[in-house]
Design a protein around this motif. Structure first.
Motif, PDB file in Angstrom:
ATOM      1  N   PRO A 149      47.150  49.990  31.642  1.00 39.40           N
ATOM      2  CA  PRO A 149      48.263  49.024  32.181  1.00 39.40           C
ATOM      3  C   PRO A 149      47.696  47.655  32.623  1.00 39.40           C
ATOM      4  O   PRO A 149      46.379  47.113  32.757  1.00 39.40           O
ATOM      5  N   THR A 150      48.485  46.684  32.048  1.00 36.42           N
ATOM      6  CA  THR A 150      47.989  45.078  31.947  1.00 36.42           C
ATOM      7  C   THR A 150      49.072  44.334  32.328  1.00 36.42           C
ATOM      8  O   THR A 150      50.340  44.619  31.710  1.00 36.42           O
ATOM      9  N   ARG A 151      48.993  43.271  33.127  1.00 35.20           N
ATOM     10  CA  ARG A 151      49.724  42.419  33.754  1.00 35.20           C
ATOM     11  C   ARG A 151      49.396  40.885  33.951  1.00 35.20           C
ATOM     12  O   ARG A 151      47.802  40.789  34.103  1.00 35.20           O
ATOM     13  N   PHE A 152      50.258  40.021  33.823  1.00 34.80           N
ATOM     14  CA  PHE A 152      49.979  38.494  34.157  1.00 34.80           C
ATOM     15  C   PHE A 152      50.286  38.303  35.506  1.00 34.80           C
ATOM     16  O   PHE A 152      51.067  38.565  35.867  1.00 34.80           O
ATOM     17  N   PHE A 153      49.322  37.373  36.053  1.00 40.16           N
ATOM     18  CA  PHE A 153      49.487  36.821  37.564  1.00 40.16           C
ATOM     19  C   PHE A 153      49.011  35.364  37.393  1.00 40.16           C
ATOM     20  O   PHE A 153      48.161  34.979  36.670  1.00 40.16           O
ATOM     21  N   THR A 154      49.653  34.676  38.427  1.00 41.88           N
ATOM     22  CA  THR A 154      49.334  33.350  38.983  1.00 41.88           C
ATOM     23  C   THR A 154      48.586  33.470  40.051  1.00 41.88           C
ATOM     24  O   THR A 154      47.890  32.287  40.475  1.00 41.88           O
ATOM     25  N   SER A 155      48.506  34.422  40.849  1.00 42.33           N
ATOM     26  CA  SER A 155      47.949  34.558  42.000  1.00 42.33           C
ATOM     27  C   SER A 155      46.759  35.755  42.260  1.00 42.33           C
ATOM     28  O   SER A 155      46.881  36.767  41.798  1.00 42.33           O
ATOM     29  N   ARG A 156      45.678  35.117  42.504  1.00 42.51           N
ATOM     30  CA  ARG A 156      44.494  35.689  42.441  1.00 42.51           C
ATOM     31  C   ARG A 156      44.619  37.167  43.746  1.00 42.51           C
ATOM     32  O   ARG A 156      44.207  38.071  43.547  1.00 42.51           O
ATOM     33  N   THR A 157      45.318  36.617  44.601  1.00 43.89           N
ATOM     34  CA  THR A 157      45.428  37.766  45.810  1.00 43.89           C
ATOM     35  C   THR A 157      46.313  38.871  45.117  1.00 43.89           C
ATOM     36  O   THR A 157      46.194  40.100  45.365  1.00 43.89           O
ATOM     37  N   GLU A 158      47.344  38.396  44.668  1.00 48.55           N
ATOM     38  CA  GLU A 158      48.426  39.407  44.103  1.00 48.55           C
ATOM     39  C   GLU A 158      47.555  40.418  42.901  1.00 48.55           C
ATOM     40  O   GLU A 158      47.928  41.495  42.666  1.00 48.55           O
ATOM     41  N   SER A 159      46.929  39.735  42.242  1.00 46.63           N
ATOM     42  CA  SER A 159      46.139  40.359  40.963  1.00 46.63           C
ATOM     43  C   SER A 159      45.111  41.387  41.381  1.00 46.63           C
ATOM     44  O   SER A 159      45.196  42.372  40.987  1.00 46.63           O
ATOM     45  N   MET A 160      44.592  41.088  42.657  1.00 48.22           N
ATOM     46  CA  MET A 160      43.399  41.725  43.088  1.00 48.22           C
ATOM     47  C   MET A 160      43.904  43.038  44.004  1.00 48.22           C
ATOM     48  O   MET A 160      43.613  44.383  43.841  1.00 48.22           O
ATOM     49  N   LYS A 161      45.358  42.796  44.572  1.00 53.49           N
ATOM     50  CA  LYS A 161      45.844  43.849  45.052  1.00 53.49           C
ATOM     51  C   LYS A 161      46.452  44.765  44.055  1.00 53.49           C
ATOM     52  O   LYS A 161      46.297  46.080  44.248  1.00 53.49           O
ATOM     53  N   TRP A 162      46.870  44.496  42.836  1.00 52.67           N
ATOM     54  CA  TRP A 162      47.537  45.414  41.871  1.00 52.67           C
ATOM     55  C   TRP A 162      46.311  46.069  41.346  1.00 52.67           C
ATOM     56  O   TRP A 162      46.372  47.221  40.937  1.00 52.67           O
ATOM     57  N   LEU A 163      45.267  45.419  40.976  1.00 56.61           N
ATOM     58  CA  LEU A 163      43.897  45.996  40.440  1.00 56.61           C
ATOM     59  C   LEU A 163      43.666  47.043  41.189  1.00 56.61           C
ATOM     60  O   LEU A 163      42.925  48.102  40.763  1.00 56.61           O
ATOM     61  N   GLN A 164      43.441  47.073  42.491  1.00 55.65           N
ATOM     62  CA  GLN A 164      42.975  48.233  43.641  1.00 55.65           C
ATOM     63  C   GLN A 164      43.960  49.155  43.868  1.00 55.65           C
ATOM     64  O   GLN A 164      43.585  50.032  44.513  1.00 55.65           O
ATOM     65  N   GLU A 165      45.093  48.977  43.639  1.00 61.43           N
ATOM     66  CA  GLU A 165      46.274  50.103  43.445  1.00 61.43           C
ATOM     67  C   GLU A 165      45.700  51.329  42.802  1.00 61.43           C
ATOM     68  O   GLU A 165      44.856  50.914  41.522  1.00 61.43           O
ATOM     69  N   THR A 166      45.743  52.605  43.014  1.00 60.97           N
ATOM     70  CA  THR A 166      45.467  53.577  42.211  1.00 60.97           C
ATOM     71  C   THR A 166      46.791  54.642  41.976  1.00 60.97           C
ATOM     72  O   THR A 166      47.598  54.666  42.673  1.00 60.97           O
ATOM     73  N   GLY A 167      46.633  55.043  40.826  1.00 62.34           N
ATOM     74  CA  GLY A 167      47.807  55.969  40.483  1.00 62.34           C
ATOM     75  C   GLY A 167      49.149  55.359  40.157  1.00 62.34           C
ATOM     76  O   GLY A 167      50.127  56.081  40.286  1.00 62.34           O
ATOM     77  N   LYS A 168      49.363  53.975  40.160  1.00 65.31           N
ATOM     78  CA  LYS A 168      50.457  53.614  40.071  1.00 65.31           C
ATOM     79  C   LYS A 168      50.661  52.881  38.609  1.00 65.31           C
ATOM     80  O   LYS A 168      49.860  52.286  38.091  1.00 65.31           O
TER      81      LYS A 168
END
Length: 125
Positions: free
Chosen positions: A106-125
């Motif tokens: 799974p790969t996504r583009f972000f312009t927000s470091r906060t949102e990118s870290m939140k997404w990275l630390q989700e599990t199983g989604k």
């Protein structure tokens, strides 16, 4: 863990204490196939036998060659990848890659470091 310089000197990779691999490309860099291969080798070396979420800081990256983009389609130690950029050019580079190549996880583009870290630390989604 201390950051490791990617062979060729165009970036650094580190395994952060929060369990995220962080790949940072130098400003105004042009990423060629050899640079992409060196970066992925550094990621795999740092990860050892594990897999980790990976944050790729690509802000101000000038260009990613077509052969380099194909290297980023090969599976590596990343379990999911957040591409972090700040400009419309970053978004175009990321969207072009995502539209042409099938990412290995799974790969996504972000312009927000906060949102990118939140997404990275989700599990199983």
């Amino acid at each position: 863990m201390e950051p490791v310089l990617v062979d060729g000197g165009k970036g650094t990779v580190e395994l952060r204490t929060d369990g995220v691999i962080h790949l940072i490309w130098e400003p105004k860099v042009r990423i060629e196939m050899e640079d992409a291969q060196a970066a992925m080798a550094a990621v795999n070396r740092i990860a050892g036998d594990g897999t980790y979420p990976m944050l790729v800081d690509m802000a101000t990256t000038e260009n990613v060659s077509m052969p380099a983009r194909s290297v980023f389609s090969v599976p590596c130690a990343a379990s999911r990848i957040a591409l972090l950029g700040t400009s419309p050019v970053d978004r175009i580079l990321a969207n072009f890659f995502l539209g042409v190549h099938v990412p290995p996880c799974p790969t996504r583009f972000f312009t927000s470091r906060t949102e990118s870290m939140k997404w990275l630390q989700e599990t199983g989604k």
